[in-house]
Design a protein around this motif. Structure first.
Motif, PDB file in Angstrom:
ATOM      1  N   ASN A  30      36.142  84.591 -46.790  1.00 46.76           N
ATOM      2  CA  ASN A  30      35.142  83.875 -45.969  1.00 46.76           C
ATOM      3  C   ASN A  30      34.346  82.573 -47.044  1.00 46.76           C
ATOM      4  O   ASN A  30      33.245  82.688 -47.161  1.00 46.76           O
ATOM      5  CB  ASN A  30      34.187  84.741 -45.325  1.00 46.76           C
ATOM      6  CG  ASN A  30      34.745  85.572 -44.408  1.00 46.76           C
ATOM      7  OD1 ASN A  30      35.076  86.813 -44.660  1.00 46.76           O
ATOM      8  ND2 ASN A  30      34.920  84.799 -43.205  1.00 46.76           N
ATOM      9  N   SER A  31      35.511  82.373 -47.789  1.00 48.54           N
ATOM     10  CA  SER A  31      34.913  81.061 -48.863  1.00 48.54           C
ATOM     11  C   SER A  31      35.791  80.008 -48.609  1.00 48.54           C
ATOM     12  O   SER A  31      36.946  79.965 -48.370  1.00 48.54           O
ATOM     13  CB  SER A  31      34.879  81.620 -50.394  1.00 48.54           C
ATOM     14  OG  SER A  31      36.118  82.196 -50.676  1.00 48.54           O
ATOM     15  N   PHE A  32      35.300  78.660 -49.227  1.00 43.85           N
ATOM     16  CA  PHE A  32      36.263  77.500 -49.091  1.00 43.85           C
ATOM     17  C   PHE A  32      35.619  76.489 -50.070  1.00 43.85           C
ATOM     18  O   PHE A  32      34.482  76.621 -50.360  1.00 43.85           O
ATOM     19  CB  PHE A  32      36.147  77.101 -47.712  1.00 43.85           C
ATOM     20  CG  PHE A  32      36.889  75.662 -47.651  1.00 43.85           C
ATOM     21  CD1 PHE A  32      38.216  75.988 -47.138  1.00 43.85           C
ATOM     22  CD2 PHE A  32      36.487  74.427 -47.638  1.00 43.85           C
ATOM     23  CE1 PHE A  32      39.155  74.911 -46.880  1.00 43.85           C
ATOM     24  CE2 PHE A  32      37.254  73.221 -47.535  1.00 43.85           C
ATOM     25  CZ  PHE A  32      38.750  73.607 -47.060  1.00 43.85           C
ATOM     26  N   ILE A  74      36.223  75.304 -41.049  1.00 40.93           N
ATOM     27  CA  ILE A  74      35.456  75.642 -42.282  1.00 40.93           C
ATOM     28  C   ILE A  74      34.280  76.538 -41.996  1.00 40.93           C
ATOM     29  O   ILE A  74      33.859  77.418 -42.545  1.00 40.93           O
ATOM     30  CB  ILE A  74      35.263  74.464 -42.998  1.00 40.93           C
ATOM     31  CG1 ILE A  74      36.560  73.934 -43.665  1.00 40.93           C
ATOM     32  CG2 ILE A  74      34.507  74.798 -44.447  1.00 40.93           C
ATOM     33  CD1 ILE A  74      36.441  72.634 -44.206  1.00 40.93           C
ATOM     34  N   THR A  75      33.312  75.975 -40.862  1.00 40.81           N
ATOM     35  CA  THR A  75      31.998  76.471 -40.663  1.00 40.81           C
ATOM     36  C   THR A  75      32.238  77.997 -40.102  1.00 40.81           C
ATOM     37  O   THR A  75      31.506  79.099 -40.387  1.00 40.81           O
ATOM     38  CB  THR A  75      31.224  75.748 -39.679  1.00 40.81           C
ATOM     39  OG1 THR A  75      31.095  74.280 -40.400  1.00 40.81           O
ATOM     40  CG2 THR A  75      29.891  75.931 -39.409  1.00 40.81           C
ATOM     41  N   THR A  76      33.296  78.054 -39.272  1.00 40.30           N
ATOM     42  CA  THR A  76      33.540  79.447 -38.559  1.00 40.30           C
ATOM     43  C   THR A  76      33.834  80.344 -39.821  1.00 40.30           C
ATOM     44  O   THR A  76      33.430  81.626 -39.821  1.00 40.30           O
ATOM     45  CB  THR A  76      34.744  79.109 -37.604  1.00 40.30           C
ATOM     46  OG1 THR A  76      34.355  78.400 -36.722  1.00 40.30           O
ATOM     47  CG2 THR A  76      35.086  80.626 -37.072  1.00 40.30           C
ATOM     48  N   LEU A  77      34.755  79.747 -40.712  1.00 44.90           N
ATOM     49  CA  LEU A  77      35.108  80.844 -41.924  1.00 44.90           C
ATOM     50  C   LEU A  77      34.052  81.180 -42.718  1.00 44.90           C
ATOM     51  O   LEU A  77      33.822  82.415 -43.000  1.00 44.90           O
ATOM     52  CB  LEU A  77      36.311  80.046 -42.583  1.00 44.90           C
ATOM     53  CG  LEU A  77      36.744  80.884 -43.648  1.00 44.90           C
ATOM     54  CD1 LEU A  77      37.956  81.927 -43.325  1.00 44.90           C
ATOM     55  CD2 LEU A  77      37.438  79.939 -44.773  1.00 44.90           C
ATOM     56  N   LEU A  78      33.181  80.334 -43.080  1.00 46.14           N
ATOM     57  CA  LEU A  78      31.877  80.519 -43.658  1.00 46.14           C
ATOM     58  C   LEU A  78      30.791  81.382 -43.347  1.00 46.14           C
ATOM     59  O   LEU A  78      30.380  82.114 -43.756  1.00 46.14           O
ATOM     60  CB  LEU A  78      31.335  79.335 -44.361  1.00 46.14           C
ATOM     61  CG  LEU A  78      32.188  78.370 -45.250  1.00 46.14           C
ATOM     62  CD1 LEU A  78      31.446  77.049 -45.537  1.00 46.14           C
ATOM     63  CD2 LEU A  78      32.851  79.042 -46.442  1.00 46.14           C
ATOM     64  N   THR A 132      31.621  84.608 -32.641  1.00 42.61           N
ATOM     65  CA  THR A 132      32.431  84.394 -31.577  1.00 42.61           C
ATOM     66  C   THR A 132      32.237  82.800 -31.021  1.00 42.61           C
ATOM     67  O   THR A 132      33.024  82.237 -30.406  1.00 42.61           O
ATOM     68  CB  THR A 132      32.044  85.261 -30.356  1.00 42.61           C
ATOM     69  OG1 THR A 132      32.244  86.846 -30.787  1.00 42.61           O
ATOM     70  CG2 THR A 132      32.678  85.026 -28.940  1.00 42.61           C
ATOM     71  N   SER A 133      30.791  82.584 -30.979  1.00 41.56           N
ATOM     72  CA  SER A 133      30.511  81.253 -30.546  1.00 41.56           C
ATOM     73  C   SER A 133      31.381  80.059 -31.337  1.00 41.56           C
ATOM     74  O   SER A 133      32.022  79.225 -30.553  1.00 41.56           O
ATOM     75  CB  SER A 133      29.298  80.733 -30.330  1.00 41.56           C
ATOM     76  OG  SER A 133      28.520  81.041 -31.569  1.00 41.56           O
ATOM     77  N   LEU A 134      31.360  80.119 -32.395  1.00 36.74           N
ATOM     78  CA  LEU A 134      32.035  78.895 -33.601  1.00 36.74           C
ATOM     79  C   LEU A 134      33.469  79.355 -33.237  1.00 36.74           C
ATOM     80  O   LEU A 134      34.275  78.159 -33.376  1.00 36.74           O
ATOM     81  CB  LEU A 134      31.629  79.339 -34.841  1.00 36.74           C
ATOM     82  CG  LEU A 134      30.079  78.603 -35.014  1.00 36.74           C
ATOM     83  CD1 LEU A 134      30.002  78.992 -36.566  1.00 36.74           C
ATOM     84  CD2 LEU A 134      30.232  77.133 -34.680  1.00 36.74           C
ATOM     85  N   ALA A 135      34.235  80.527 -33.270  1.00 41.10           N
ATOM     86  CA  ALA A 135      35.449  80.770 -33.153  1.00 41.10           C
ATOM     87  C   ALA A 135      36.042  80.257 -31.697  1.00 41.10           C
ATOM     88  O   ALA A 135      37.041  79.555 -31.626  1.00 41.10           O
ATOM     89  CB  ALA A 135      35.589  82.053 -33.389  1.00 41.10           C
TER      90      ALA A 135
END
Length: 332
Positions: free
Chosen positions: A213-215, A294-298, A303-306
C-alpha cells in the motif's frame, strides 16, 4: 443499467457478500419472509466454507446484510434481462429491426444470458470444498471473476457502441496517413483500457490491493523480491498477489502514457470537433482513474474508493469507445 450492475458487483465483492446466497434459480429466488425462513437460509450458509473457515461468529443481522447485498446484485441483473428481452422481442416481431440490427441484438441477448450463467459459475467456485491450506481464504476463483467482469465490459461495449451508431453517427473524417496512424493509436488505447480493467479483476479476486500500500514503490523496492516466487513461473501472473498488483500498476501507467500521447498528438492534427471532445474526455478520464487507483491503494482499499475506481474504468472505456467510433468513417 449495466453500469449499475458493474458497480453493484464491485460493492458486493468488496463487502464480501457474494457467497452469502448458496443457491441459484433461473427466474429468481424469493427472499426470506419470516424469521423461520431466515433461519433456514442461515443454516444453508453454515454448510459452506466461508462460514466454517472465516465467518463462524457471524450474527443473523450481519448475515442478512450481506445476503441482501448479493440478492440486490442478482435482482438487478434480472431487471436488466427484462429491460432488454421484453422490448427486443416486441421490436423483433413487429419488424422494426433491420437485418444488421437483428444480428447485433441477437449477439447482445446471447451475451446477456451467458453473463447470468457465468455469474453463478463464478459463485460456485467459492462454495466448493477446495480451501484446505491453513492460510486459505474462501473466495471465488479470480479466473472466473475476471471472465465475469470481462463479459460485462464486452456487453457494455456492444450496447454503448450500438447506441452511438443509432443516436450519434460518426462524421466523415478526411483520409490521411497521419489520421490512419492516429486511429491505430486510439484503438491501441482502447485495448489497453480493457486489459487494465481485466487485470484489475485479478487484483480484486486475490485481494492483491492489500499486499503493498505504497506508491510509486512497492514497499522499499521498485520490483519486489517475491514477484516470481511461484512455480511454474507463468502462474505468478494470475496467482501471485504481488505480481498481479505489479502488473496492474504497469498496465495502468502504460495506459496513462498512451492516452496522454494520443492527446498530445491530437493537438497537432486537423480533427473534427467531436473527435477533439472524445480525446479530451479520454485524457481527463485516464488522469482521474489513475489518481483514484493510487488513492485507493494508499488508503488500503476502502469500499467507496474501490467502487469508484471500478466505475471509473467504465467511464474511461466509454471515452475510448467514443473516440474509436468517431474515427470509424474515414473514406479514401
Amino acid at each position: 443499467m449495466v453500469i449499475g450492475a458493474v458497480l453493484l458487483g464491485g460493492v458486493t465483492r468488496l463487502t464480501e457478500s457474494g457467497l452469502s446466497m448458496v443457491t441459484w434459480k433461473l427466474f429468481g429466488e424469493q427472499p426470506p419472509l419470516s424469521r423461520s425462513d431466515w433461519e433456514v437460509e442461515f443454516q444453508r450458509y453454515k454448510e459452506y466454507p466461508e462460514f466454517k473457515l472465516k465467518n463462524s461468529s457471524i450474527t443473523m443481522d450481519e448475515f442478512q446484510r450481506i445476503w441482501w447485498m448479493e440478492y440486490g446484485h442478482r435482482t438487478w441483473g434480472r431487471l436488466i434481462g427484462a429491460a432488454f428481452y421484453i422490448p427486443a422481442t416486441v421490436f423483433w416481431f413487429k419488424g422494426w429491426f433491420t437485418r444488421a440490427m437483428k444480428i447485433r441484438v441477437g449477439a447482445m441477448g446471447a451475451l446477456l444470458a451467458f453473463q447470468g450463467l457465468l455469474g453463478w459459475y463464478m459463485v460456485k467456485s467459492g462454495l466448493e470444498n477446495r480451501f484446505d491450506g491453513p492460510s486459505d481464504v474462501p473466495r471465488v476463483s479470480q479466473y472466473r471473476l475476471a471472465t465475469h467482469l470481462g463479459a460485462a465490459f464486452v456487453l457494455y461495449s456492444l450496447l454503448f457502441w450500438n447506441t452511438l451508431a443509432t443516436l450519434l453517427p460518426p462524421e466523415p473524417v478526411k483520409f490521411t496517413l497521419q489520421l490512419v496512424r492516429f486511429r491505430g493509436m486510439a484503438m491501441g488505447c482502447k485495448t489497453l483500457v480493457f486489459l487494465t480493467a481485466i487485470s484489475g479483476a485479478f487484483v480484486a479476486g486475490l485481494d492483491a490491493g492489500l499486499v503493498y500500500n505504497s506508491f510509486p514503490k512497492m514497499g522499499d523496492d521498485w520490483i519486489p523480491e517475491d514477484i516470481m516466487t511461484l512455480k511454474p513461473l507463468i502462474s505468478n501472473f494470475t496467482e501471485n498477489s504481488t505480481t498481479v498488483q505489479f502488473n496492474h500498476r504497469i498496465l495502468g501507467m502504460t495506459t496513462l502514457s498512451a492516452v496522454l500521447g494520443v492527446w498530445v498528438l491530437s493537438r497537432r492534427l486537423p480533427l473534427p470537433r467531436r473527435v477533439h471532445h472524445a480525446v479530451n474526455l479520454m485524457a481527463v478520464a485516464v488522469i482521474l482513474q489513475v489518481c483514484l487507483g493510487i488513492t485507493t491503494l494508499l488508503q488500503h482499499v476502502p469500499t467507496s474508493l474501490a467502487a469508484c475506481h471500478q466505475s471509473g474504468s467504465l467511464f474511461l472505456l466509454s471515452a475510448a469507445l467514443w473516440l474509436s467510433h468517431e474515427l470509424k468513417r474515414m473514406p479514401k
